[in-house]
Design a protein around this motif. Structure first.
Motif, PDB file in Angstrom:
ATOM      1  N   SER A  56      -6.625  -3.697  -1.604  1.00  0.00           N
ATOM      2  CA  SER A  56      -6.704  -4.515  -2.819  1.00  0.00           C
ATOM      3  C   SER A  56      -8.072  -5.165  -2.910  1.00  0.00           C
ATOM      4  O   SER A  56      -8.659  -5.555  -1.882  1.00  0.00           O
ATOM      5  N   LEU A  96      -1.221   2.061  -0.338  1.00  0.00           N
ATOM      6  CA  LEU A  96      -0.762   1.281  -1.482  1.00  0.00           C
ATOM      7  C   LEU A  96      -1.913   0.433  -2.003  1.00  0.00           C
ATOM      8  O   LEU A  96      -2.523  -0.321  -1.238  1.00  0.00           O
ATOM      9  N   THR A  97      -2.210   0.591  -3.282  1.00  0.00           N
ATOM     10  CA  THR A  97      -3.260  -0.239  -3.890  1.00  0.00           C
ATOM     11  C   THR A  97      -2.594  -1.307  -4.760  1.00  0.00           C
ATOM     12  O   THR A  97      -1.714  -1.016  -5.573  1.00  0.00           O
ATOM     13  N   ARG A 106      -0.110  -4.883 -10.524  1.00  0.00           N
ATOM     14  CA  ARG A 106       0.156  -3.444 -10.524  1.00  0.00           C
ATOM     15  C   ARG A 106       0.071  -2.917  -9.088  1.00  0.00           C
ATOM     16  O   ARG A 106      -0.802  -3.324  -8.312  1.00  0.00           O
ATOM     17  N   ASP A 108       0.150   0.818  -6.889  1.00  0.00           N
ATOM     18  CA  ASP A 108       0.083   2.277  -6.941  1.00  0.00           C
ATOM     19  C   ASP A 108       0.145   2.834  -5.524  1.00  0.00           C
ATOM     20  O   ASP A 108      -0.647   2.437  -4.652  1.00  0.00           O
ATOM     21  N   TYR A 109       1.069   3.733  -5.329  1.00  0.00           N
ATOM     22  CA  TYR A 109       1.213   4.346  -4.009  1.00  0.00           C
ATOM     23  C   TYR A 109       0.727   5.788  -4.064  1.00  0.00           C
ATOM     24  O   TYR A 109       1.097   6.554  -4.962  1.00  0.00           O
ATOM     25  N   HIS A 110      -0.089   6.176  -3.073  1.00  0.00           N
ATOM     26  CA  HIS A 110      -0.613   7.540  -2.981  1.00  0.00           C
ATOM     27  C   HIS A 110      -0.249   8.087  -1.598  1.00  0.00           C
ATOM     28  O   HIS A 110      -0.515   7.461  -0.578  1.00  0.00           O
ATOM     29  N   GLN A 120       9.848   1.103  -0.863  1.00  0.00           N
ATOM     30  CA  GLN A 120       9.842   0.909  -2.316  1.00  0.00           C
ATOM     31  C   GLN A 120      10.479  -0.434  -2.692  1.00  0.00           C
ATOM     32  O   GLN A 120       9.946  -1.174  -3.522  1.00  0.00           O
TER      33      GLN A 120
END
Length: 405
Positions: A56, A96-97, A106, A108-110, A120
């Motif tokens: 982050s 995870l960002t 927000r 976002d998981y990559h 989750q």
């Protein structure tokens, strides 16, 4: 009496000095150590590939997440480029960002695989809480208004965990005890039968019987093997206690044991009671039967076949317990819990399930001890004749001939 002890210690020392006894003692410990070592290495090798990095641009946002959820997080990876490289090398499960788009958070998981349900839910819960705090600040609500909006419904589960834990403890105790009886029984039945059969028909037996009674010699042999059984059980108990003490020094295992303390205590309580005496005397009576079987073979070369009838009887008792695990009130269970050769399987099963009183427990144990003593006396009186005879009869043929006459 002194000659009996000479035979006892000669039998005991000869057996405990053998490589087979050493491997028999060390085998379970080596298997446990090998399994634990492989599991530890496997867990450490897969640990990094199951971790997630949290990235982050807002330091407070990332720090807040790490403080709330420190487990299974790789804190060394702090940039997207480093995270992509780690995921590609299978050193990370994903990253995870966390970002802020104006007043809105927000995440976002990559990764190469979807997020687990636990992760989750964890991320959603964090974002919801953090977003709520920001909403309160944006709306400029007073502390009283914030507390009013923070009210949530309460859901409590009232589950009888004690009953569930007790049932699981009974199941584990049953399998541990019955398997222990079966393994020790089968092992020492073979050792005893071969020990007795190997001397069958030899000249040395005629010399021995001229200097001491057959009963004294037989009692010495059985006592020596009994000392081996006690030695093995004591080593297993001490080794289990030492392993438990060492394992409790590891934080992960300590937390696991504390979380399931009722289960661990229940298993220990079910094992370390009268069941140990059933284990001991159950193995003793099978050992005496194995000695009887070994004395019936025609020659020493048949020693490997001598234990087969005893092993079959032990297997019958072992597998006979399976259908009655959840039916302790069956008439067959109640009857067999008083029958020697079967009571060492069935009475411990009833004790573990709490379906039998102290009077019945001790009554069954006394029957087992008396039957063992009478059986030993009977075989001891016939031991000389059996060891010097040359006819070839199996245990079943010999018993059938006895009943026929």
């Amino acid at each position: 009496m002194s000659k009996t002890w000479v035979v006892t210690f000669e039998t005991y020392l000869r057996q405990v000095k053998s490589w087979s006894f050493l491997f028999m003692i060390l085998g379970p410990f080596l298997m446990i150590a090998l399994t634990a070592g492989i599991s530890y290495i496997s867990a450490n090798s897969n640990r990094s590939s199951s971790q997630v990095a949290v990235i982050s641009d807002t330091r407070t946002l990332r720090r807040s997440y790490l403080q709330q959820h420190p487990d299974n997080i790789n804190t060394k990876v702090t940039t997207v480029a480093a995270a992509k490289k780690a995921v590609k090398a299978n050193h990370l499960a994903g990253y995870l960002t966390l970002s802020s788009e104006g007043p809105r958070l927000r995440g976002d998981y990559h990764g190469s695989k979807p997020m687990s349900n636990g992760l989750q839910a964890q991320v959603k819960n964090f974002l919801t809480q953090y977003q709520q705090v920001q909403n309160y600040q944006t709306a400029k609500l007073s502390p009283k208004q914030q507390r009013a909006l923070a009210q949530t419904p309460v859901l409590k589960q009232h589950v009888a965990t004690k009953a569930g834990t007790s049932n699981l403890a009974k199941l584990i105790s049953f399998w541990v005890l019955v398997t222990m009886i079966y393994i020790i029984l089968i092992t020492y039945s073979s050792i005893t039968a071969q020990e007795i059969a190997s001397e069958k028909g030899t000249k040395i037996m005629e010399i021995i019987f001229s200097s001491t009674t057959a009963t004294s010699y037989f009692v010495g042999k059985i006592t020596g093997i009994l000392l081996m059984i006690v030695t093995q059980i004591v080593i297993y108990l001490l080794g289990g206690w030492a392993g438990y003490a060492i394992a409790m020094n590891y934080a992960g295992i300590h937390r696991l044991v504390v979380a399931h303390q009722a289960l661990v205590s229940g298993v220990f309580h079910n094992l370390f009671n009268l069941n140990l005496l059933y284990l001991l005397f159950g193995v003793v009576i099978y050992t005496i039967l194995a000695a009887y079987s070994g004395a019936l073979v025609a020659k020493a070369e048949d020693a490997s076949k001598a234990a087969q009838p005893v092993v079959m009887l032990g297997m019958l008792g072992f597998f006979a317990t399976f259908p009655f695990q959840n039916n302790m009130d069956a008439l067959a269970v109640k009857i067999l819990s008083y029958v020697p050769f079967f009571s060492s399987y069935f009475m411990p099963m009833r004790i573990i399930n709490g379906t039998v009183g102290w009077g019945e427990q001790w009554g069954s144990l006394v029957i087992l001890i008396v039957a063992t003593a009478l059986f030993a006396v009977y075989i001891g009186r016939q031991y000389q004749r059996l060891m010097l005879q040359t006819d070839s009869q199996s245990l079943w043929q010999h018993l059938f001939k006895k009943f026929k006459h």
